[in-house]
Design an enzyme around this catalytic site. Structure first.
Site, mmCIF file in Angstrom:
data_model
loop_
_atom_site.group_PDB
_atom_site.id
_atom_site.type_symbol
_atom_site.label_atom_id
_atom_site.label_comp_id
_atom_site.label_asym_id
_atom_site.label_seq_id
_atom_site.Cartn_x
_atom_site.Cartn_y
_atom_site.Cartn_z
ATOM 1 N N ASP A 66 0.803 -1.223 0.000
ATOM 2 C CA ASP A 66 0.000 0.000 0.000
ATOM 3 C C ASP A 66 0.839 1.276 0.000
ATOM 4 O O ASP A 66 2.061 1.235 0.205
ATOM 5 C CB ASP A 66 -0.979 0.000 1.187
ATOM 6 C CG ASP A 66 -0.369 -0.573 2.466
ATOM 7 O OD1 ASP A 66 0.870 -0.568 2.595
ATOM 8 O OD2 ASP A 66 -1.129 -1.022 3.336
ATOM 9 N N ASP A 134 -8.118 -3.052 14.145
ATOM 10 C CA ASP A 134 -9.492 -3.340 13.693
ATOM 11 C C ASP A 134 -9.548 -4.534 12.731
ATOM 12 O O ASP A 134 -10.570 -4.783 12.110
ATOM 13 C CB ASP A 134 -10.117 -2.099 13.038
ATOM 14 C CG ASP A 134 -9.379 -1.665 11.762
ATOM 15 O OD1 ASP A 134 -8.310 -2.245 11.446
ATOM 16 O OD2 ASP A 134 -9.871 -0.739 11.082
ATOM 17 N N HIS A 136 -7.645 -4.862 9.995
ATOM 18 C CA HIS A 136 -7.297 -4.594 8.593
ATOM 19 C C HIS A 136 -5.979 -5.285 8.233
ATOM 20 O O HIS A 136 -5.100 -5.455 9.082
ATOM 21 C CB HIS A 136 -7.257 -3.090 8.273
ATOM 22 C CG HIS A 136 -6.130 -2.316 8.874
ATOM 23 N ND1 HIS A 136 -6.317 -1.279 9.765
ATOM 24 C CD2 HIS A 136 -4.781 -2.394 8.704
ATOM 25 C CE1 HIS A 136 -5.139 -0.777 10.098
ATOM 26 N NE2 HIS A 136 -4.190 -1.435 9.476
ATOM 27 N N GLU A 141 -10.036 -2.154 5.151
ATOM 28 C CA GLU A 141 -10.727 -1.922 6.419
ATOM 29 C C GLU A 141 -11.988 -2.799 6.494
ATOM 30 O O GLU A 141 -12.414 -3.372 5.478
ATOM 31 C CB GLU A 141 -11.104 -0.434 6.520
ATOM 32 C CG GLU A 141 -9.911 0.521 6.512
ATOM 33 C CD GLU A 141 -9.116 0.521 7.835
ATOM 34 O OE1 GLU A 141 -9.346 -0.360 8.685
ATOM 35 O OE2 GLU A 141 -8.260 1.411 7.995
HETATM 36 C C1 F6R Z 1 1.260 -1.495 6.125
HETATM 37 C C2 F6R Z 1 0.005 -2.204 6.231
HETATM 38 C C3 F6R Z 1 -0.828 -2.170 7.471
HETATM 39 C C4 F6R Z 1 -0.028 -2.499 8.729
HETATM 40 C C5 F6R Z 1 -0.926 -2.415 9.959
HETATM 41 C C6 F6R Z 1 -0.138 -2.633 11.237
HETATM 42 O O1 F6R Z 1 1.842 -1.681 4.849
HETATM 43 O O2 F6R Z 1 -0.389 -2.803 5.277
HETATM 44 O O3 F6R Z 1 -1.889 -3.067 7.347
HETATM 45 O O4 F6R Z 1 0.526 -3.764 8.610
HETATM 46 O O5 F6R Z 1 -1.559 -1.177 10.009
HETATM 47 O O6 F6R Z 1 0.749 -1.566 11.403
HETATM 48 P P1 F6R Z 1 1.927 -1.621 12.474
HETATM 49 O O7 F6R Z 1 2.867 -2.663 12.018
HETATM 50 O O8 F6R Z 1 2.572 -0.252 12.428
HETATM 51 O O9 F6R Z 1 1.291 -1.947 13.779
#
Ligand code: F6R
Length: 239
Positions: A66, A134, A136, A141
């Site tokens: 992303d 959440d 994701h 989401e």
């Molecule tokens: C980032 C991504 C997100 C993160 C998620 C957890 O490329 O795809 O889904 O993996 O938000 O983020 P952290 O690792 O910062 O807790």
């Protein structure tokens, strides 16, 4: 779906070793990569392995999950910048083989081609994932259709709050991102999800309980034949 509970350091070593093993077996393999805090330890171990000649990324191709909409790759908050800074600049990879969705210019044209580009490159051999509080994965989401490919997504309020720690104020966090879809992720041959710390415990507990629902995007992984979840004690699921 297999769940492995171990220290964060042990998980970072084991996952890096799996990636190194794959590259040494298939030098032109395709890696699916994530940003955020979670994969940083794995990336550090990959940098060390590259520096000591344990592995070469010369023919490796990567696709990131992303990118924030509206941020140039030179912006310190962009995921392109994050990947260059935390991995690509420190290993012997050809930058032309590294792909992060574009969040600027003709991003829609780029989105339309992203999944085909992955397929034409041979498909993702190993996809690394983190998980949002959440549920994701990438920026899919709750409510995202399971058949989604790469698309523009609205970030949930909780994700904006969680990610505000990387910005000087919450108002600076982009509210939209380009993200691989849930189907794009499920196309990977092998998936490794990492989660560390007690703020991930609830999400991991829900994931490992086993109910598949669009309300909890990561639950789609239950339907994938090769998923391993690495968690530390703090994030380990409640029995
Ligand atoms: C980032 C991504 C997100 C993160 C998620 C957890 O490329 O795809 O889904 O993996 O938000 O983020 P952290 O690792 O910062 O807790």
């Amino acid at each position: 779906m297999k769940t492995k509970v171990m220290s964060k350091d042990a998980a970072n070593i084991e996952v890096a070793d799996i990636i190194i093993g794959l590259i040494n077996e298939k030098s032109d393999c395709v890696l699916g990569l994530a940003t955020g805090s979670t994969p940083l330890g794995v990336y550090k171990n990959l940098v060390d392995a590259s520096k000591t000649g344990k592995v070469s990324f010369k023919n490796v191709k990567t696709f990131n999950l992303d990118e924030y909409l509206g941020l140039e790759g030179t912006d310190k908050h962009s995921y392109r910048y994050f990947m260059n800074h935390n991995l690509f600049d420190s290993i012997d990879i050809d930058k032309n083989n590294t792909h992060v969705p574009s969040g600027v210019g003709d991003y829609q044209g780029h989105i339309n081609k992203y999944d085909d580009h992955i397929k034409e490159s041979g498909g993702i051999d190993i996809q690394i994932l983190g998980i949002g509080t959440d549920g994701h994965i990438a920026f899919n989401e709750p409510g995202t259709p399971f058949d989604s490919l790469t698309h523009v997504a609205d970030l949930a309020e909780s994700t904006i709050r969680d990610n505000a720690r990387f910005f000087s104020s919450i108002d600076e966090v982009p509210t939209k991102a380009v993200t691989m879809g849930l189907k794009s992720i499920m196309n990977a041959r092998k998936i490794i999800l990492l989660a560390f710390g007690d703020n991930k415990k609830e999400a991991i507990t829900r994931l490992t309980k086993g109910t598949v629902s669009v309300d909890f995007p990561a639950s789609i992984l239950i339907n994938h034949p090769d998923v391993t979840i690495y968690v530390d004690e703090e994030a380990a699921p409640n029995k």
